[in-house]
Write a protein that holds these residues in place. Structure first.
Motif, PDB file in Angstrom:
ATOM      1  N   TYR A 281       0.837  -1.205   0.000  1.00 32.83           N
ATOM      2  CA  TYR A 281       0.000   0.000   0.000  1.00 32.83           C
ATOM      3  C   TYR A 281       0.872   1.256   0.000  1.00 32.83           C
ATOM      4  O   TYR A 281       0.596   2.221  -0.718  1.00 32.83           O
ATOM      5  CB  TYR A 281      -0.939  -0.039   1.209  1.00 32.83           C
ATOM      6  CG  TYR A 281      -1.503   1.300   1.611  1.00 32.83           C
ATOM      7  CD1 TYR A 281      -2.372   1.992   0.775  1.00 32.83           C
ATOM      8  CD2 TYR A 281      -1.173   1.868   2.825  1.00 32.83           C
ATOM      9  CE1 TYR A 281      -2.877   3.220   1.144  1.00 32.83           C
ATOM     10  CE2 TYR A 281      -1.671   3.094   3.208  1.00 32.83           C
ATOM     11  CZ  TYR A 281      -2.520   3.772   2.361  1.00 32.83           C
ATOM     12  OH  TYR A 281      -3.010   4.996   2.722  1.00 32.83           O
ATOM     13  N   ASN A 282       1.936   1.228   0.783  1.00 35.38           N
ATOM     14  CA  ASN A 282       2.818   2.398   0.829  1.00 35.38           C
ATOM     15  C   ASN A 282       3.584   2.585  -0.472  1.00 35.38           C
ATOM     16  O   ASN A 282       3.892   3.710  -0.855  1.00 35.38           O
ATOM     17  CB  ASN A 282       3.765   2.301   2.022  1.00 35.38           C
ATOM     18  CG  ASN A 282       3.070   2.730   3.304  1.00 35.38           C
ATOM     19  OD1 ASN A 282       2.827   3.895   3.505  1.00 35.38           O
ATOM     20  ND2 ASN A 282       2.696   1.774   4.136  1.00 35.38           N
ATOM     21  N   THR A 283       3.891   1.479  -1.145  1.00 35.94           N
ATOM     22  CA  THR A 283       4.511   1.581  -2.466  1.00 35.94           C
ATOM     23  C   THR A 283       3.552   2.299  -3.417  1.00 35.94           C
ATOM     24  O   THR A 283       3.963   3.152  -4.207  1.00 35.94           O
ATOM     25  CB  THR A 283       4.823   0.177  -3.009  1.00 35.94           C
ATOM     26  OG1 THR A 283       5.582  -0.516  -2.033  1.00 35.94           O
ATOM     27  CG2 THR A 283       5.597   0.248  -4.303  1.00 35.94           C
TER      28      THR A 283
ATOM     29  N   LYS B  39       1.247   4.383  -2.526  1.00 35.66           N
ATOM     30  CA  LYS B  39       1.173   5.778  -2.106  1.00 35.66           C
ATOM     31  C   LYS B  39       2.312   6.578  -2.728  1.00 35.66           C
ATOM     32  O   LYS B  39       2.133   7.716  -3.144  1.00 35.66           O
ATOM     33  CB  LYS B  39       1.267   5.863  -0.583  1.00 35.66           C
ATOM     34  CG  LYS B  39      -0.061   6.147   0.097  1.00 35.66           C
ATOM     35  CD  LYS B  39       0.038   5.933   1.589  1.00 35.66           C
ATOM     36  CE  LYS B  39       0.732   7.067   2.308  1.00 35.66           C
ATOM     37  NZ  LYS B  39       0.802   6.783   3.768  1.00 35.66           N
ATOM     38  N   ASP B  40       3.487   5.962  -2.786  1.00 37.32           N
ATOM     39  CA  ASP B  40       4.624   6.623  -3.422  1.00 37.32           C
ATOM     40  C   ASP B  40       4.387   6.837  -4.913  1.00 37.32           C
ATOM     41  O   ASP B  40       5.023   7.681  -5.538  1.00 37.32           O
ATOM     42  CB  ASP B  40       5.896   5.785  -3.228  1.00 37.32           C
ATOM     43  CG  ASP B  40       6.383   5.835  -1.796  1.00 37.32           C
ATOM     44  OD1 ASP B  40       6.141   6.858  -1.139  1.00 37.32           O
ATOM     45  OD2 ASP B  40       6.980   4.859  -1.333  1.00 37.32           O
TER      46      ASP B  40
ATOM     47  N   GLU C 184      -5.212   1.640   7.486  1.00 31.79           N
ATOM     48  CA  GLU C 184      -4.255   2.647   7.001  1.00 31.79           C
ATOM     49  C   GLU C 184      -4.943   3.624   6.041  1.00 31.79           C
ATOM     50  O   GLU C 184      -4.762   4.834   6.133  1.00 31.79           O
ATOM     51  CB  GLU C 184      -3.089   1.978   6.262  1.00 31.79           C
ATOM     52  CG  GLU C 184      -2.289   1.011   7.106  1.00 31.79           C
ATOM     53  CD  GLU C 184      -1.280   1.711   7.998  1.00 31.79           C
ATOM     54  OE1 GLU C 184      -0.708   2.712   7.573  1.00 31.79           O
ATOM     55  OE2 GLU C 184      -1.090   1.242   9.135  1.00 31.79           O
TER      56      GLU C 184
ATOM     57  N   ASP D 109      -5.412   7.629   6.263  1.00 31.52           N
ATOM     58  CA  ASP D 109      -4.821   8.489   5.226  1.00 31.52           C
ATOM     59  C   ASP D 109      -5.860   9.080   4.276  1.00 31.52           C
ATOM     60  O   ASP D 109      -5.503   9.859   3.392  1.00 31.52           O
ATOM     61  CB  ASP D 109      -3.817   7.678   4.386  1.00 31.52           C
ATOM     62  CG  ASP D 109      -2.631   7.233   5.197  1.00 31.52           C
ATOM     63  OD1 ASP D 109      -2.424   7.789   6.274  1.00 31.52           O
ATOM     64  OD2 ASP D 109      -1.919   6.313   4.752  1.00 31.52           O
TER      65      ASP D 109
ATOM     66  N   ASN E  36       7.208   6.639   1.476  1.00 29.47           N
ATOM     67  CA  ASN E  36       6.226   5.994   2.352  1.00 29.47           C
ATOM     68  C   ASN E  36       6.539   4.523   2.554  1.00 29.47           C
ATOM     69  O   ASN E  36       6.344   3.971   3.626  1.00 29.47           O
ATOM     70  CB  ASN E  36       4.830   6.116   1.740  1.00 29.47           C
ATOM     71  CG  ASN E  36       4.336   7.542   1.788  1.00 29.47           C
ATOM     72  OD1 ASN E  36       4.410   8.179   2.818  1.00 29.47           O
ATOM     73  ND2 ASN E  36       3.850   8.042   0.666  1.00 29.47           N
ATOM     74  N   THR E  37       7.024   3.894   1.476  1.00 32.72           N
ATOM     75  CA  THR E  37       7.346   2.471   1.560  1.00 32.72           C
ATOM     76  C   THR E  37       8.342   2.227   2.673  1.00 32.72           C
ATOM     77  O   THR E  37       8.151   1.373   3.532  1.00 32.72           O
ATOM     78  CB  THR E  37       7.970   2.000   0.236  1.00 32.72           C
ATOM     79  OG1 THR E  37       7.217   2.540  -0.825  1.00 32.72           O
ATOM     80  CG2 THR E  37       7.996   0.501   0.159  1.00 32.72           C
TER      81      THR E  37
ATOM     82  N   LYS F  64       9.158   4.181   5.137  1.00 30.41           N
ATOM     83  CA  LYS F  64       8.607   4.549   6.437  1.00 30.41           C
ATOM     84  C   LYS F  64       7.807   3.402   7.025  1.00 30.41           C
ATOM     85  O   LYS F  64       7.879   3.117   8.213  1.00 30.41           O
ATOM     86  CB  LYS F  64       7.707   5.779   6.293  1.00 30.41           C
ATOM     87  CG  LYS F  64       8.329   7.049   6.831  1.00 30.41           C
ATOM     88  CD  LYS F  64       7.313   8.163   6.814  1.00 30.41           C
ATOM     89  CE  LYS F  64       7.816   9.314   5.975  1.00 30.41           C
ATOM     90  NZ  LYS F  64       6.780  10.253   5.595  1.00 30.41           N
ATOM     91  N   SER F  65       7.029   2.739   6.158  1.00 31.86           N
ATOM     92  CA  SER F  65       6.179   1.659   6.663  1.00 31.86           C
ATOM     93  C   SER F  65       7.002   0.441   7.051  1.00 31.86           C
ATOM     94  O   SER F  65       6.519  -0.444   7.745  1.00 31.86           O
ATOM     95  CB  SER F  65       5.133   1.277   5.617  1.00 31.86           C
ATOM     96  OG  SER F  65       5.723   0.488   4.616  1.00 31.86           O
TER      97      SER F  65
END
Lengths: 407, 363
Positions: free
Chosen positions: A112-114, A116-117, A138, A142, B37-38, B40-41
């Motif tokens: 998920y954060n990938t 987001k990037d 999450e 967000d 973000n990656t 950070k997580s």
């Protein structure tokens, strides 16, 4: 010397971390841009006419590991829809990326954060329940809109206004099954075999047990097994047989279910078998003797052998993408998710100027507004409840001559 | 003797230094917004896995017993920590987190005693098999466990209908659905502090009288026994400390995600941690820290490259095999050791760190 070595290593470690971060940033800044930008997205798509809004949809699901078959189905199903939508040259184009979560919560959050990037606008997924709950909390914090094709636990949407489901919830299926059995007088004595190591299976079985009690259905045997890798079910089947069950409810996935059918035949036990949507896909298993499934009833929202033109086109494109694999309900739910996102974005005024949190609020308002309806492969006129749960009619099919017919 | 001792303590300070420097640099980069973000997580899970690797190194590298059930202790810590944090709803996050980590480490330690007392009589392969079985037992117990909280306290049952709760009660662990709706209390700072505590505990243990006894047991059990070292006591000490630290790491891990399922802490996770330890070098604390951090981040880094996203787990495996072969290749090792500055030389040193320490402690 050792001190120098340590400092060098520390520097290397940090450099590696920073390099990882930098790389992701770089990637997110290269293609497309965010919503509102009219630059075309993917490489092989036709260029978009000016004034088109591009929405970045980021998918998450297991592409490796034990659950890869479900993740790939949702990935490809959505891909078919994205290709169709972008070929329409409508006011909204979708840019699509799908990340692997191996069916695990921690990897799901990393995936998920990938995304987001990558400046994602809408989250599609995750395919399986446990990572979906983690990712949904999450996205809730967000403010990203999230639509899952197949994570069916009510915990996915509980206390989160931004998470929506395309599939039935597990308890919903258990209740629907009990109601269907009661209304159609399917069996006098009911046996249940489920996987008590699996959230999906346990969720359905629990709700079924409660509803069956309420309706006065006679459940004579409840048997469990610990994992889908179990291969011997004669104990559970014998217990059902000895209890005289003439209807056996199997809220499990098709791989163990196919073994249960074969072993029941070996012990010449022939009750009516009744499955949930996890059973869909059995007929297309390699080396599966279709005669075993004769008379099997299951609840599935999707029938790949349906003759309507939309399903036929979908099956055709899906087979092209997957190298001949016939789509199951996971793929169809994925396809419907993309159309739901697309149609919703088309209806929102000024979607191009919104950032992800404004888009999230607009989509929530639309999905729960009561007027928004989607026609798809898994249902017509689908709407969503305030809770994020979908409302569509459950369909029970029966296997006759190796194909589904509406029961 | 004095020189040897100071060398080991310098070594220990370098470990603290690496961790603190990495923390400060990452904090600085984060303040500048230069971290994705990656990444950070990944910070909190990386901290958890570093603690796991250091604590497993205590069992495998320093005590010299192969344990394949380390994820079982992590699981105990995670679920007990989650229950503790949920039971303290009215407190503020920091005391909740500290209490959860304490409860997690106590649960891990209890598990360690429970397994350690009967099992540490076994050696080698047998111990590996029993610890592996233990990990699976924990996983299978938690899969059928339903835990609820209400005014009267904690209710535990294996009935799939769940315990009968009073008005306002909440379910914390729901069998195969695991623990859901967990508040995200874990933070990078907490993970950093936990690593420092782990380093403090393990390094001081290794450099103490007890630590030397533990290493003597590893090197020659019969000789150690003959000079009066109590085998069971020291083995159990190392094993239980290792389990307690794993429990603490588990609690931090459990409180970083809103859902945790017990199948996560299976055999594969145990092996993953063992891979961190072996590639970092048995007995080398610094090696464990670096390899856990790099190897955990590696598969996520591989996502960044478009063309290998699909095959990233395959590439991860290939890299592991390549590293293993490279650092074990005697020709390459001697070649690289001639040039002491190169990375290969460092890796060789890390690998030999345990052996060097062995010699050092004996003097």
């Amino acid at each position: 010397m050792k001190r120098f070595a340590a400092v060098l290593l520390a520097a290397l470690m940090v450099f590696a971390m920073a390099a990882c971060g930098g790389n992701a940033n770089q990637q997110s800044s290269t293609p497309g841009g965010d919503a509102g930008n009219s630059t075309p997205g993917g490489g092989n798509d036709t260029p978009a006419p000016a004034g088109t809004v591009t929405i970045k949809v980021g998918g998450i699901g297991p592409l490796t590991g034990d659950l890869a078959q479900y993740g790939t189905a949702t990935e490809w199903g959505a891909q078919v829809a994205v290709d169709e939508i972008n070929a329409l040259n409508g006011p909204v184009r979708l840019e699509y990326d799908f990340q692997d979560d191996t069916g695990v919560a921690e990897t799901g959050v990393a995936a998920y954060n990938t995304l987001k990037d990558w400046d994602v606008d809408v989250i599609y997924g995750t395919t399986t329940t446990a990572p979906c709950i983690a990712v949904a909390s999450e996205t809730f914090a967000d403010r990203y809109f999230q639509l899952t094709p197949s994570a069916s636990s009510p915990d996915v949407t509980a206390n989160k206004d931004n998470a929506f489901q395309m599939c039935f919830t597990d308890p919903g299926q258990g209740i629907a099954a009990a109601n269907y059995m009661k209304d159609n007088n399917l069996g006098t004595k009911i046996g249940v075999i489920y996987n008590n190591g699996d959230a999906y299976s346990t969720g359905i079985a629990q709700a079924f047990a409660d509803k069956a009690k309420e309706l006065g259905l006679d459940v004579v045997a409840t048997q469990t097994f610990p994992a889908d890798t179990t291969t011997d079910y004669t104990v559970q089947l014998s217990a059902c047989k000895d209890a005289g069950a003439d209807l056996v409810f199997l809220p499990i996935y098709y791989t163990p279910a196919s073994l249960i059918l074969a072993q029941a035949k070996q012990m010449s036990y022939a009750p009516v078998f009744f499955g949930a949507d996890g059973m869909d896909g059995m007929l297309d298993m390699q080396g599966f003797d279709k005669s075993l499934a004769e008379g099997l009833m299951l609840m599935t929202p999707f029938n790949a052998s349906a003759t309507d033109s939309r399903t036929a086109t979908f099956v055709e494109s899906y087979k092209k993408l997957s190298g001949g694999v016939i789509p199951n309900q996971f793929a169809a739910d994925g396809y419907d998710c993309m159309y739901a996102i697309y149609e919703a974005c088309c209806q929102i005024e000024g979607v191009g100027e919104m950032d992800h949190s404004q888009l999230c609020d607009a989509l929530i308002a639309l999905f729960t507004g009561g007027t928004f309806k989607v026609d798809g492969l898994t249902g017509t006129g689908m709407t969503w409840l305030q809770s994020g749960e979908i409302s569509k009619a459950p369909v029970v099919v029966k296997v006759e001559n190796g194909a589904y017919v509406n029961a | 003797m004095k020189r040897t001792l100071s060398k080991t303590s310098i070594n220990g300070f370098i470990n603290y230094g690496i961790v603190i420097a990495a923390f400060l640099i990452l904090q600085l980069l984060m303040a500048q917004g230069m971290i994705s973000n990656t990444l950070k997580s990944l910070l909190v899970p990386v901290c958890c896995y570093i603690v796991m690797a250091i604590s497993l190194n205590l069992t495998v590298g320093i005590l010299g017993e192969l344990s394949l059930g380390h994820a079982g202790f992590m699981s105990l810590g995670a679920f007990s920590g989650i229950v503790a944090a949920m039971a303290m709803q009215e407190f503020s996050p920091v005391p909740r987190l500290i209490a959860a980590i304490l409860v997690g480490s106590i649960a891990g330690a209890l598990g360690g005693v429970l397994v350690g007392v009967p099992v540490l009589r076994l050696q080698g392969d047998y111990l590996a098999i029993v610890t592996l079985a233990f990990g699976e037992i924990i996983r299978n117990i938690i899969v059928v466990l339903y835990v609820g909280l209400d005014q009267k306290g904690i209710h535990i049952t294996t009935n799939s209908a769940g315990p009968a709760l009073e008005e306002g009660g909440i379910m914390v662990i729901k069998g195969p659905m695991g623990a859901v709706g967990v508040p995200k209390l874990a933070s990078f700072t907490a993970g950093f502090v936990l690593i420092l505590i782990t380093l403090f505990v393990v390094q001081n243990l290794v450099n103490s009288r007890a630590g030397r006894a533990i290493m003597a047991l590893r090197d020659n059990r019969i000789a150690a026994e003959s000079v009066g070292i109590h085998v069971t006591k020291y083995k159990l000490m190392a094993f239980v400390i290792s389990a307690a630290l794993a429990g603490a790491a588990g609690a931090l891990f459990g409180l970083n995600y809103s859902s945790t399922v017990s199948s996560k802490f299976g055999f594969n996770t145990s092996i993953l941690i063992l891979v961190f330890v072996v590639l970092g070098g048995l007995g080398s604390i610094r090696g464990s820290i670096i390899s856990a951090a790099l190897l955990y981040i590696l598969p996520e880094m591989l996502r960044g490259f478009e063309f290998i996203t699909k095959a990233r787990m395959l590439i991860y495996a290939v890299i592991l095999i390549a590293v293993m072969l490279t650092i074990n290749n005697p020709a390459l090792k001697s070649l690289l050791e001639e040039r002491d500055l190169s990375l290969g030389g460092l890796l060789g040193k890390l690998k030999n760190g345990g052996r060097a320490k062995k010699g050092g402690a004996g003097q």
